[in-house]
Design an enzyme around this catalytic site. Sequence first.
Site: not given
Ligand code: NAP
Length: 288
Positions: A74, A111, A252
Amino acid sequence: MESFSINGRTKIVGIIGWPVEHTLSPVMQNEAFKALRMNWRYLPFPTKPADLPDAIEGVRALGIRGVNLTIPHKEAAVPLLDELSPAAEAIGAVNTVVVEPDGRLFGENTDALGFGEDLAAHGVRVSGARALVLGAGGAARAVVYVLASGGAEVCVLNRSVDRAEALAREMSEKVGAAICAGGLDEIPAKAGWADMVVNTTPVGMWPAVDSSPWPEDVRFGKGQVVYDVIYRPQETMLMAHARRCGATAIGGIGMLVRQGAAAFKLWTGKEPPLAAMEAAVRLSWNNR
Ligand code: NAP
């Protein structure tokens, strides 16, 4: 169904990712084409990071109408495109590419469009709202952009505070609005301030469904909206907690379907069949 047979007039779109096997997008988009009896197909294109520039050029060269981009492409795709939407530019990530009739490649972040449209569909007011965003990753960037550019007062709380601060600083500059930042330990102090809480962390996502980013002893108020971008399970622990407190809880799946629907509309110019797309996603979960 003649119009749905593959022939010389079939138009192709797809998704570029690595890996790409688990994506729900082919099921959702092909169901949309079927529902509207369109001679289009949506295909998975597994593409290693080093091959992304060739793949993007191939999209243009092969007459493919557009693609979605998923992990890990992305951000890497941004410099490979000819033009970006304001949202994609500010977020620094593209999940939808449209090949214009003259061959130019336009990048959008659906998104962000999907999140904004789902808030509107649920009647959630953004302008003037106070929004607490948990997480500072990719989904958070889209969410913070939509909220801050829509006139909300935003505060980002993240496990890694430096990442929350960097996101707040960068998005403040791009959107021209002050955004605060802190750690997840600030949740109890900030809970009452927020009209809206958006979880963008994966905490609570299947299969670890018995976890929540929100402390159990911090209650929500009746007027608050809790939006969890996680779509599997459909009701996360955070959402169940919010509902028990009398707050409004939104999951979501609407964002997921609407980001796909926004891409569909950009490629085809047609109104997407939202209900068919959502049904296809739910059916594919049940069959996994
Ligand atoms: P990402 O870029 O890896 O970011 C994850 C974030 O969550 C980071 O800020 C991370 O903190 C935090 N995190 C991860 N594990 C954690 C834990 N155990 N405790 C506390 N904080 C934690 O992931 P992403 O792409 O943003 O996706 C995140 C979620 O959004 C996923 O579940 C994904 O399926 C969902 N999503 C949904 C949609 C939709 O259309 N509904 C679209 C996109 C994403 P750190 O910075 O400290 O590592």
